[in-house]
Design a protein around this motif. Structure first.
Motif, mmCIF file in Angstrom:
data_model
loop_
_atom_site.group_PDB
_atom_site.id
_atom_site.type_symbol
_atom_site.label_atom_id
_atom_site.label_comp_id
_atom_site.label_asym_id
_atom_site.label_seq_id
_atom_site.Cartn_x
_atom_site.Cartn_y
_atom_site.Cartn_z
ATOM 1 N N GLY A 98 -11.902 -53.005 4.378
ATOM 2 C CA GLY A 98 -11.350 -52.586 5.659
ATOM 3 C C GLY A 98 -10.161 -53.396 6.110
ATOM 4 N N LEU A 99 -9.826 -54.446 5.387
ATOM 5 C CA LEU A 99 -8.698 -55.314 5.740
ATOM 6 C C LEU A 99 -7.812 -55.524 4.522
ATOM 7 C CD1 LEU A 99 -10.607 -57.871 7.982
ATOM 8 C CD2 LEU A 99 -8.898 -56.215 8.752
ATOM 9 N N GLY A 100 -7.255 -54.430 4.036
ATOM 10 C CA GLY A 100 -6.285 -54.487 2.953
ATOM 11 C C GLY A 100 -6.855 -54.692 1.572
ATOM 12 N N GLY A 101 -8.200 -54.635 1.412
ATOM 13 C CA GLY A 101 -8.782 -54.894 0.102
ATOM 14 C C GLY A 101 -8.656 -56.342 -0.336
ATOM 15 N N ARG A 102 -8.495 -57.257 0.620
ATOM 16 C CA ARG A 102 -8.307 -58.678 0.321
ATOM 17 C C ARG A 102 -9.532 -59.256 -0.380
ATOM 18 N NH1 ARG A 102 -5.212 -62.598 3.435
ATOM 19 N NH2 ARG A 102 -4.078 -60.739 4.121
ATOM 20 N N ILE A 103 -9.307 -60.022 -1.455
ATOM 21 C CA ILE A 103 -10.373 -60.833 -2.054
ATOM 22 C C ILE A 103 -10.404 -62.132 -1.261
ATOM 23 C CG2 ILE A 103 -11.224 -61.998 -4.115
ATOM 24 C CD1 ILE A 103 -9.728 -59.978 -5.811
ATOM 25 N N TYR A 153 -3.334 -61.833 8.113
ATOM 26 C CA TYR A 153 -4.196 -63.004 8.196
ATOM 27 C C TYR A 153 -4.110 -63.781 6.894
ATOM 28 C CZ TYR A 153 -7.540 -60.098 5.544
ATOM 29 O OH TYR A 153 -8.138 -59.306 4.603
ATOM 30 N N SER A 154 -4.428 -65.052 6.939
ATOM 31 C CA SER A 154 -4.236 -65.916 5.778
ATOM 32 C C SER A 154 -5.523 -66.045 4.973
ATOM 33 C CB SER A 154 -3.762 -67.305 6.221
ATOM 34 O OG SER A 154 -4.760 -67.951 6.983
ATOM 35 N N GLY A 155 -5.355 -66.434 3.702
ATOM 36 C CA GLY A 155 -6.481 -66.706 2.825
ATOM 37 C C GLY A 155 -6.691 -65.659 1.755
ATOM 38 N N GLY A 156 -7.316 -66.080 0.648
ATOM 39 C CA GLY A 156 -7.713 -65.153 -0.397
ATOM 40 C C GLY A 156 -6.576 -64.603 -1.233
ATOM 41 N N ILE A 157 -6.841 -63.461 -1.868
ATOM 42 C CA ILE A 157 -5.858 -62.770 -2.715
ATOM 43 C C ILE A 157 -5.516 -61.454 -2.046
ATOM 44 C CG2 ILE A 157 -5.356 -61.791 -4.993
ATOM 45 C CD1 ILE A 157 -7.615 -63.549 -6.121
ATOM 46 N N GLU A 158 -4.243 -61.270 -1.717
ATOM 47 C CA GLU A 158 -3.808 -60.021 -1.076
ATOM 48 C C GLU A 158 -2.863 -59.266 -1.999
ATOM 49 O OE1 GLU A 158 -0.991 -60.276 2.196
ATOM 50 O OE2 GLU A 158 -0.886 -62.442 1.915
ATOM 51 N N TRP A 159 -2.839 -57.942 -1.810
ATOM 52 C CA TRP A 159 -2.055 -57.039 -2.659
ATOM 53 C C TRP A 159 -0.880 -56.528 -1.843
ATOM 54 C CZ3 TRP A 159 -4.557 -58.344 -6.777
ATOM 55 C CH2 TRP A 159 -5.938 -58.489 -6.760
ATOM 56 N N ASN A 160 0.319 -57.060 -2.133
ATOM 57 C CA ASN A 160 1.492 -56.729 -1.326
ATOM 58 C C ASN A 160 2.347 -55.676 -2.010
ATOM 59 O OD1 ASN A 160 1.423 -58.517 1.080
ATOM 60 N ND2 ASN A 160 1.282 -60.094 -0.498
ATOM 61 N N ILE A 161 2.371 -54.492 -1.411
ATOM 62 C CA ILE A 161 3.152 -53.373 -1.912
ATOM 63 C C ILE A 161 3.993 -52.837 -0.768
ATOM 64 C CG2 ILE A 161 1.229 -51.778 -1.430
ATOM 65 C CD1 ILE A 161 2.227 -50.030 -3.747
ATOM 66 N N PRO A 173 12.082 -47.130 -4.797
ATOM 67 C CA PRO A 173 12.096 -48.594 -4.922
ATOM 68 C C PRO A 173 10.666 -49.120 -4.857
ATOM 69 C CG PRO A 173 12.709 -47.941 -2.697
ATOM 70 C CD PRO A 173 12.516 -46.670 -3.468
ATOM 71 N N VAL A 174 10.336 -50.063 -5.735
ATOM 72 C CA VAL A 174 8.974 -50.583 -5.818
ATOM 73 C C VAL A 174 8.996 -52.092 -5.602
ATOM 74 C CG1 VAL A 174 7.028 -50.994 -7.379
ATOM 75 C CG2 VAL A 174 8.093 -48.755 -7.295
ATOM 76 N N TYR A 175 7.975 -52.549 -4.903
ATOM 77 C CA TYR A 175 7.789 -53.971 -4.611
ATOM 78 C C TYR A 175 6.321 -54.296 -4.794
ATOM 79 C CZ TYR A 175 7.422 -58.175 -1.628
ATOM 80 O OH TYR A 175 7.176 -59.428 -1.137
ATOM 81 N N TRP A 176 6.019 -55.371 -5.489
ATOM 82 C CA TRP A 176 4.639 -55.823 -5.612
ATOM 83 C C TRP A 176 4.595 -57.325 -5.814
ATOM 84 C CZ3 TRP A 176 -0.128 -53.320 -5.336
ATOM 85 C CH2 TRP A 176 -1.226 -54.125 -5.623
ATOM 86 N N TRP A 177 3.770 -57.991 -4.998
ATOM 87 C CA TRP A 177 3.442 -59.389 -5.221
ATOM 88 C C TRP A 177 1.971 -59.600 -4.913
ATOM 89 C CZ3 TRP A 177 6.319 -63.520 -7.100
ATOM 90 C CH2 TRP A 177 7.647 -63.214 -7.419
ATOM 91 N N SER A 178 1.234 -60.117 -5.889
ATOM 92 C CA SER A 178 -0.147 -60.549 -5.684
ATOM 93 C C SER A 178 -0.082 -61.971 -5.129
ATOM 94 C CB SER A 178 -0.930 -60.522 -6.995
ATOM 95 O OG SER A 178 -0.951 -59.218 -7.533
ATOM 96 N N ASN A 179 -0.633 -62.145 -3.943
ATOM 97 C CA ASN A 179 -0.460 -63.376 -3.182
ATOM 98 C C ASN A 179 -1.795 -64.120 -3.123
ATOM 99 O OD1 ASN A 179 0.128 -65.340 -1.341
ATOM 100 N ND2 ASN A 179 0.821 -63.969 0.272
#
Length: 650
Positions: free
Chosen positions: A93-98, A129-137, A205-211
């Motif tokens: 429910g919050l971006g699929g964040r690990i 929000y901070s923490g974990g692994i987020e999927w930035n697209i 245009p595509v953008y992706w960074w695993s943070n």
């Protein structure tokens, strides 16, 4: 085999609150950009991708600025995926964040796990929000999906077990994507298969960074001798790794100011990055070669970076840094994805135990050998090849639901997207007017007294609005779509037509005020803002907070516009009409101090600072608070207000 189960995660959490109902005609200030003159000395491919289709607005996304800083225990739906070696906790429910990745044999948390949920203004559209692994697209910055729900389901995995699939329709670029998470039996690495599809007949245009957030008392290892340094001075420069200016920058706390280091991993070298503590324990991330970029972000040891660290979590919590992996060398770039094509890759996350201290070449070489023993490069490539046929497998048991925007696009286009279904059953109230437009050719009128809903802005939707009956409501949405397309003159004409017919003139008036500001007509913009706010305040009815959100959002923009042209009496009138609860918010305490100073009431403006306030939606890199303080006094900026991230601001 992998086990997937539901769990409830209870955290001290701030409420997200309502979205800002005003269309986001301009992007929020994004710190990750450079002046065009800075590009002349950059590699040709980097310079080209730096200028490739930057955002003109946030449309069709909405700004999320309704959150505060009051936290209370809140239950968050979580999905846990585990084998006998790793346990990953995901927030669909919050971006699929690990939010957690635990190495079970040792009990070590491999990530920086934030003990609270505290939104802050870091995403492209606000709440993050901070923490974990987020999927930035989407585009440069933290994704607009940071605090949005994703679809989630069980899917068969290549080894006969189960995968957890996360997917959504990313609306800034109109692209569906998926992340498949699985843990093969006995594996010490979590695999993530990622796919982005462009189903359209035009390039995108595509953008992706695993943070990946990790504790900052680490050393960051990466197979590179050079990096591109980007600071909040907005300059990109090549620097040596690990040290420059006599300081080893691979230790995050050695940098005083916040900065990005985009590493130059040589072609042909394995792509990986690790963060290890003094004893050599920590996390490593590696991938197939398509995910070419690697990055370190540090907050720095200065007072501004320390304040931000405190701002994002609970007192007594240690700080963090970010290690990242992306499609391009830097986050300032966007990569073209051809029409009707896709890009995919596989990532792996797991523990690494290897010495972290010593000569750079020796330490990196030893880490690379240890990684090769734990997870050979060939095994990652084999896992990717084994996963790829399963990317199209239809999901099984649904575990969470995302938005209905993907379903609306599938309904409009008839697209078939194997593996990532967007069923019509997920359509909600926000999509309903647009479903009716598709079926009848007419956009239904909104309920009286409510702000207009969000506007789909892609060319096909603009075409549908152009052929629909020209009601005030239709003209308003058409203007929004035209503005997004860059046809600002037509947008203004559409809003002017809407204004002549609208029972409530404030929505097109506000859009026209933004257009005036963009054209440099600040006096006329202020007048239109004042008229729009006056009209909005005529009806005080609000049954669900939406109208109060509109009053707060429009009130803020109106105050800022009036103060810009020194119309202090009108600004005071707007202030007095704001609801009492809105005036108590930190953002509006800051505006009050600015208003008092404009009125010549310097001591009262200073008293606002002395009483204390917190601007919940203070933007990353923003210097509003410090600038106003410097207009009030020559005294040093108090630590509670010091969010400065650049050396040239003190």
């Amino acid at each position: 085999m992998t086990r997937i189960r539901r769990e409830v995660l209870t955290l001290p959490a701030a409420e997200l609150g309502p979205d800002n109902p005003l269309p986001a005609l301009r992007p929020l200030d994004e710190v990750h950009r450079i002046d065009g003159r800075e590009r002349t000395d950059l590699p040709a491919d980097m310079a080209r991708q730096l200028g490739h289709e930057p955002l003109r607005s946030l449309l069709p996304a909405r700004v999320r600025d309704g959150y505060g800083r009051t936290r209370a225990p809140r239950a968050l739906d979580a999905l846990v995926i585990e084998n006998d070696r790793l346990r990953a906790t995901v927030l669909p429910g919050l971006g699929g964040r690990i939010v957690s990745l635990v190495h079970l044999p040792t009990g070590r948390e491999l990530l920086y796990r934030n003990p609270v949920f505290q939104p802050a203004d870091f995403a492209l559209n606000g709440a993050w929000y901070s923490g974990g692994i987020e999927w930035n697209i989407g585009a440069t910055g933290h994704t607009t999906l940071s605090c949005e729900p994703l679809h989630a389901a069980r899917v068969p995995a290549p080894d006969g077990g189960e995968m957890l699939r996360l997917w959504e329709w990313e609306r800034l670029r109109d692209l569906p994507f998926q992340v498949d998470l699985w843990l093969p039996e006995g594996s010490g690495f979590l695999y993530a298969g990622v796919r982005i599809r462009n189903p359209h007949e035009r390039p995108a245009p595509v953008y992706w960074w695993s943070n990946i957030a990790v504790p900052e008392d680490r050393r960051v290892l990466v197979p590179a001798e050079e990096a591109w340094h980007f600071g909040y001075e907005r300059r990109l420069s090549r620097v040596p790794v690990p040290s420059y200016d006599g300081i080893d920058r691979t230790y995050p706390l050695n940098s005083r100011y916040a900065a990005d280091y985009f590493y130059e991993v040589p072609d042909g070298r394995r792509r990986w990055i690790a963060a290890l503590d003094a004893d050599g324990h920590g996390l490593v991330q590696t991938s197939t070669d398509v995910l070419r970029g690697r990055k370190l972000f540090v907050w720095g040891s200065g007072p501004g970076g320390r304040r931000w660290q405190q701002w994002l979590t609970a007192p007594g919590t240690g700080g963090y840094c970010e290690i990242q992996a992306g499609l391009a060398r830097t986050q300032l770039e966007h990569v073209p994805l051809p029409a009707q094509s896709e890009v995919s890759w596989l990532e792996a996350y797991g523990p690494l135990d290897t010495p972290s201290t010593g000569e750079w070449t020796d330490v990196v070489g030893a880490a690379e050998q240890r990684l090769a023993a734990a997870l050979p490069r060939a095994r990652v490539d084999e896992a990717y090849a084994a996963w790829k046929p399963y990317a199209d497998t239809e999901p099984g048991t649904a575990l969470a639901a995302g938005s209905g925007w993907g379903a609306l696009e599938v309904l409009r286009t008839g697209l078939e997207l194997p593996g990532t279904p967007f069923p019509e059953s997920t359509l909600g109230a926000a999509q309903e007017p647009w479903r009716q437009l598709l079926r009848t050719g007419v956009l239904p009128e909104p309920r009286p007294g409510r702000p207009p809903g969000p506007t789909p802005v892609s060319p096909p939707w603009r075409d549908l609005l152009e052929t629909a009956p020209a009601t005030a409501h239709t003209e308003y949405h058409l203007g929004v779509a035209q503005w997004h397309a860059g046809d600002r003159a037509q947008a203004v004409r559409s809003w002017e037509r809407a204004l002549r017919r609208a029972p409530e003139p404030w929505p097109p008036l506000r859009c026209l005020a933004v257009a005036d500001q963009e054209a440099g007509h600040h006096e006329r913009a202020a007048e239109r803002y004042a008229d729009a706010f006056r009209d909005l305040c005529r009806d005080g009815h609000d049954d669900d907070g939406t109208r109060t959100a509109a009053v707060a959002a429009l009130g803020r923009e109106t105050l800022e516009a009036l103060l810009r042209v020194r119309r202090t009496a009108q600004a005071r009138s707007v202030w007095e009409r704001l609801p009492a609860a809105v005036r108590l918010r930190g953002r509006f305490r800051l505006l009050l101090a600015e208003l008092l100073l404009a009125e010549g009431r310097r001591a009262e403006a200073r008293a606002v600072f002395d009483a204390g306030f917190e601007v919940a939606d203070l933007r990353e890199g923003a210097e509003d608070v410090g600038r106003l303080w410097n207009r009030l006094t020559d005294e040093p900026l108090p630590a509670r207000y010091d969010f400065r991230m650049r050396p040239d601001t003190g």
